[in-house]
Design an enzyme around this catalytic site. Sequence first.
Site, mmCIF file in Angstrom:
data_model
loop_
_atom_site.group_PDB
_atom_site.id
_atom_site.type_symbol
_atom_site.label_atom_id
_atom_site.label_comp_id
_atom_site.label_asym_id
_atom_site.label_seq_id
_atom_site.Cartn_x
_atom_site.Cartn_y
_atom_site.Cartn_z
ATOM 1 C CG HIS A 127 65.204 64.978 2.992
ATOM 2 N ND1 HIS A 127 65.195 66.183 3.654
ATOM 3 C CD2 HIS A 127 64.192 64.256 3.544
ATOM 4 C CE1 HIS A 127 64.234 66.181 4.554
ATOM 5 N NE2 HIS A 127 63.620 65.029 4.508
ATOM 6 C CD GLU B 214 66.829 69.456 2.270
ATOM 7 O OE1 GLU B 214 66.776 70.618 2.679
ATOM 8 O OE2 GLU B 214 66.763 68.467 3.038
ATOM 9 C CG ASN C 178 63.220 68.306 7.911
ATOM 10 O OD1 ASN C 178 62.183 68.879 7.577
ATOM 11 N ND2 ASN C 178 63.435 67.027 7.676
ATOM 12 C CB SER D 219 63.786 63.723 8.602
ATOM 13 O OG SER D 219 62.661 63.124 8.027
HETATM 14 N N1 CAA Z 1 49.169 62.733 -0.498
HETATM 15 C C1 CAA Z 1 49.189 62.681 -1.839
HETATM 16 N N2 CAA Z 1 48.715 63.680 -2.623
HETATM 17 C C2 CAA Z 1 48.189 64.744 -2.006
HETATM 18 C C3 CAA Z 1 48.124 64.869 -0.601
HETATM 19 C C4 CAA Z 1 48.637 63.791 0.156
HETATM 20 N N3 CAA Z 1 48.667 63.803 1.499
HETATM 21 N N4 CAA Z 1 47.538 66.045 -0.290
HETATM 22 C C5 CAA Z 1 47.243 66.649 -1.460
HETATM 23 N N5 CAA Z 1 47.627 65.871 -2.491
HETATM 24 C C6 CAA Z 1 47.508 66.156 -3.918
HETATM 25 C C7 CAA Z 1 46.061 66.282 -4.362
HETATM 26 O O1 CAA Z 1 45.521 65.015 -4.717
HETATM 27 C C8 CAA Z 1 46.191 67.203 -5.563
HETATM 28 O O2 CAA Z 1 46.609 66.457 -6.681
HETATM 29 P P1 CAA Z 1 45.960 66.717 -8.138
HETATM 30 O O3 CAA Z 1 46.330 68.145 -8.479
HETATM 31 O O4 CAA Z 1 46.613 65.708 -9.017
HETATM 32 O O5 CAA Z 1 44.501 66.523 -7.954
HETATM 33 C C9 CAA Z 1 47.354 68.136 -5.172
HETATM 34 O O6 CAA Z 1 48.077 67.453 -4.145
HETATM 35 C C10 CAA Z 1 46.881 69.482 -4.634
HETATM 36 O O7 CAA Z 1 45.995 69.191 -3.561
HETATM 37 P P2 CAA Z 1 44.857 70.180 -3.044
HETATM 38 O O8 CAA Z 1 44.478 71.123 -4.140
HETATM 39 O O9 CAA Z 1 43.783 69.391 -2.376
HETATM 40 O O10 CAA Z 1 45.541 70.890 -1.821
HETATM 41 P P3 CAA Z 1 46.529 72.089 -1.735
HETATM 42 O O11 CAA Z 1 46.593 72.935 -2.939
HETATM 43 O O12 CAA Z 1 46.161 72.689 -0.454
HETATM 44 O O13 CAA Z 1 47.961 71.385 -1.590
HETATM 45 C C11 CAA Z 1 49.654 70.494 -0.247
HETATM 46 C C12 CAA Z 1 48.194 70.372 -0.683
HETATM 47 C C13 CAA Z 1 50.567 70.359 -1.462
HETATM 48 C C14 CAA Z 1 49.900 69.328 0.715
HETATM 49 C C15 CAA Z 1 49.889 71.877 0.441
HETATM 50 O O14 CAA Z 1 48.978 72.036 1.494
HETATM 51 C C16 CAA Z 1 51.286 72.042 0.978
HETATM 52 O O15 CAA Z 1 52.211 72.398 0.252
HETATM 53 N N6 CAA Z 1 51.452 71.811 2.298
HETATM 54 C C17 CAA Z 1 52.771 71.892 2.954
HETATM 55 C C18 CAA Z 1 53.497 70.583 2.780
HETATM 56 C C19 CAA Z 1 54.868 70.622 3.373
HETATM 57 O O16 CAA Z 1 55.323 71.572 3.983
HETATM 58 N N7 CAA Z 1 55.580 69.494 3.204
HETATM 59 C C20 CAA Z 1 56.907 69.331 3.750
HETATM 60 C C21 CAA Z 1 56.829 68.631 5.074
HETATM 61 S S1 CAA Z 1 58.425 68.424 5.810
HETATM 62 C C22 CAA Z 1 59.041 67.080 5.030
HETATM 63 O O17 CAA Z 1 58.429 66.433 4.249
HETATM 64 C C23 CAA Z 1 60.465 66.702 5.371
HETATM 65 C C24 CAA Z 1 60.676 65.817 6.484
HETATM 66 O O18 CAA Z 1 61.743 65.195 6.500
HETATM 67 C C25 CAA Z 1 59.746 65.664 7.611
HETATM 68 P P1 NAD Z 2 56.466 55.523 8.102
HETATM 69 O O1 NAD Z 2 56.423 55.184 9.533
HETATM 70 O O2 NAD Z 2 55.222 55.983 7.430
HETATM 71 O O3 NAD Z 2 57.008 54.276 7.249
HETATM 72 C C1 NAD Z 2 58.188 53.610 7.556
HETATM 73 C C2 NAD Z 2 58.040 52.195 7.030
HETATM 74 O O4 NAD Z 2 59.283 51.504 7.186
HETATM 75 C C3 NAD Z 2 56.995 51.371 7.778
HETATM 76 O O5 NAD Z 2 56.030 50.931 6.855
HETATM 77 C C4 NAD Z 2 57.780 50.201 8.378
HETATM 78 O O6 NAD Z 2 57.067 48.975 8.332
HETATM 79 C C5 NAD Z 2 58.969 50.156 7.442
HETATM 80 N N1 NAD Z 2 60.138 49.506 7.998
HETATM 81 C C6 NAD Z 2 60.668 49.641 9.228
HETATM 82 N N2 NAD Z 2 61.777 48.884 9.334
HETATM 83 C C7 NAD Z 2 61.947 48.275 8.130
HETATM 84 C C8 NAD Z 2 62.913 47.387 7.613
HETATM 85 N N3 NAD Z 2 63.922 46.936 8.365
HETATM 86 N N4 NAD Z 2 62.788 46.968 6.321
HETATM 87 C C9 NAD Z 2 61.756 47.402 5.569
HETATM 88 N N5 NAD Z 2 60.798 48.260 6.010
HETATM 89 C C10 NAD Z 2 60.912 48.685 7.275
HETATM 90 O O7 NAD Z 2 57.632 56.585 7.940
HETATM 91 P P2 NAD Z 2 57.811 57.697 6.816
HETATM 92 O O8 NAD Z 2 57.102 58.907 7.254
HETATM 93 O O9 NAD Z 2 57.542 57.138 5.480
HETATM 94 O O10 NAD Z 2 59.365 58.000 7.000
HETATM 95 C C11 NAD Z 2 60.351 57.167 6.438
HETATM 96 C C12 NAD Z 2 61.678 57.915 6.392
HETATM 97 O O11 NAD Z 2 61.518 59.088 5.590
HETATM 98 C C13 NAD Z 2 62.195 58.387 7.754
HETATM 99 O O12 NAD Z 2 63.590 58.361 7.752
HETATM 100 C C14 NAD Z 2 61.662 59.816 7.807
HETATM 101 O O13 NAD Z 2 62.375 60.618 8.696
HETATM 102 C C15 NAD Z 2 61.844 60.245 6.372
HETATM 103 N N6 NAD Z 2 60.976 61.331 5.911
HETATM 104 C C16 NAD Z 2 59.694 61.423 6.355
HETATM 105 C C17 NAD Z 2 58.900 62.461 5.892
HETATM 106 C C18 NAD Z 2 57.488 62.608 6.339
HETATM 107 O O14 NAD Z 2 56.917 63.699 6.159
HETATM 108 N N7 NAD Z 2 56.846 61.605 6.908
HETATM 109 C C19 NAD Z 2 59.404 63.379 4.945
HETATM 110 C C20 NAD Z 2 60.715 63.219 4.489
HETATM 111 C C21 NAD Z 2 61.503 62.198 4.996
#
Ligand code: CAA
Ligand code: NAD
Length: 284
Positions: free
Chosen positions: A140, A152, A190, A119
């Site tokens: 990413h 990304e 992020n 991330s």
């Molecule tokens: N897992 C898998 N599929 C999902 C889901 C989930 N958690 N949530 C929703 N879906 C699917 C649904 O099944 C549906 O699929 P179909 O069209 O095939 O039926 C589709 O997504 C649309 O779902 P909904 O109509 O129920 O819901 P929505 O229109 O409100 O969309 C959403 C859901 C796409 C999650 C929307 O709320 C959204 O865009 N949220 C923001 C998500 C976001 O910001 N993500 C980035 C997080 S940061 C990151 O990922 C990076 C990091 O490194 C941390």
């Molecule tokens: P998670 O905790 O859901 O899953 C991580 C998995 O890795 C676990 O199932 C764990 O058992 C497994 N694991 C740990 N050590 C391991 C090893 N040595 N070999 C094999 N498996 C191992 O985490 P996540 O949310 O899927 O995040 C995974 C990566 O993706 C992180 O680097 C996170 O920052 C990044 N990421 C997360 C998100 C998010 O929204 N959760 C979005 C983008 C990127």
Amino acid sequence: MNIKKIGVLGAGTMGAGIAQVSVQAGYSVILIDVVPEIVEKAVDGLNKAWTKAVEKGKATAETVANYKAQLIASTDINDFKDVDIVIEAIVENIDIKKKVQKQLGEICKADAILATNTSALSITEIAAATNRPDKVLGMHFFNPASVMKLVEVIPGVVTTNDVVQTVIELSKKIGKEPVLAKESPGFIVNRILVPYINEAANVFYEGIATAAEIDKAMKLGAGMPMGPLELADLVGIDIILAVCEFFVKEFADSKYRPSLAFKQKVRAGHLGKKTGKGFYDYIK
Ligand code: CAA
Ligand code: NAD
């Protein structure tokens, strides 16, 4: 390089979704996690999603049978020996990522690409731990990985242009829109999104409003598809905290200081949806 076989390491929140889109694009996929129950849960989740797709008329039974045949699930990292690329999606911890990427370099064939779904962490630092830093890069995905269109693509300092182009092409083939970003903590999304979620957690911690009110306000007042605290629960509060802590360390700037609400919840094991509790309770 022509990618035919994809390895996905980590079958948690992200790994399962990355495996899903790769299979659906026609690739052979090996999905590996160290925890057998997590592999089983991921495969079960994919089978459920594909059954739902057939019920909704979005896929045929024959297509789904092919998907299932394309997917191999395992707990043995040595099964990656003939993949063309590994997309690593394990815990957001630099020491563990370096150790595991080094191991991947020793197992995978010499020309295999090693991608990390980190991330925020340094691609160059992860790459330098391996025997092939020129073939390591950030790929990413965004959560939910089966739905969000962006990938990304982040080269490290010595990643070759060939590797970058191969991963850009691969991202398009699995239905994503690649955006190239230079290496920097949190890359593009992020760097912007995590401080926003962090500020929402501060508003919560200061008692200015409840989680539900904060989320409602950001959805109705700022047009967000989901509120920042629901999003923290979806991403995993452990991951948001790890990113904030990395920003503080890397930028040496206290403006990124993580909300105490994150620390408290992580200490309690309330990581969000994946543990059943975070800012909201998913068990009730
Ligand atoms: N897992 C898998 N599929 C999902 C889901 C989930 N958690 N949530 C929703 N879906 C699917 C649904 O099944 C549906 O699929 P179909 O069209 O095939 O039926 C589709 O997504 C649309 O779902 P909904 O109509 O129920 O819901 P929505 O229109 O409100 O969309 C959403 C859901 C796409 C999650 C929307 O709320 C959204 O865009 N949220 C923001 C998500 C976001 O910001 N993500 C980035 C997080 S940061 C990151 O990922 C990076 C990091 O490194 C941390
Ligand atoms: P998670 O905790 O859901 O899953 C991580 C998995 O890795 C676990 O199932 C764990 O058992 C497994 N694991 C740990 N050590 C391991 C090893 N040595 N070999 C094999 N498996 C191992 O985490 P996540 O949310 O899927 O995040 C995974 C990566 O993706 C992180 O680097 C996170 O920052 C990044 N990421 C997360 C998100 C998010 O929204 N959760 C979005 C983008 C990127």
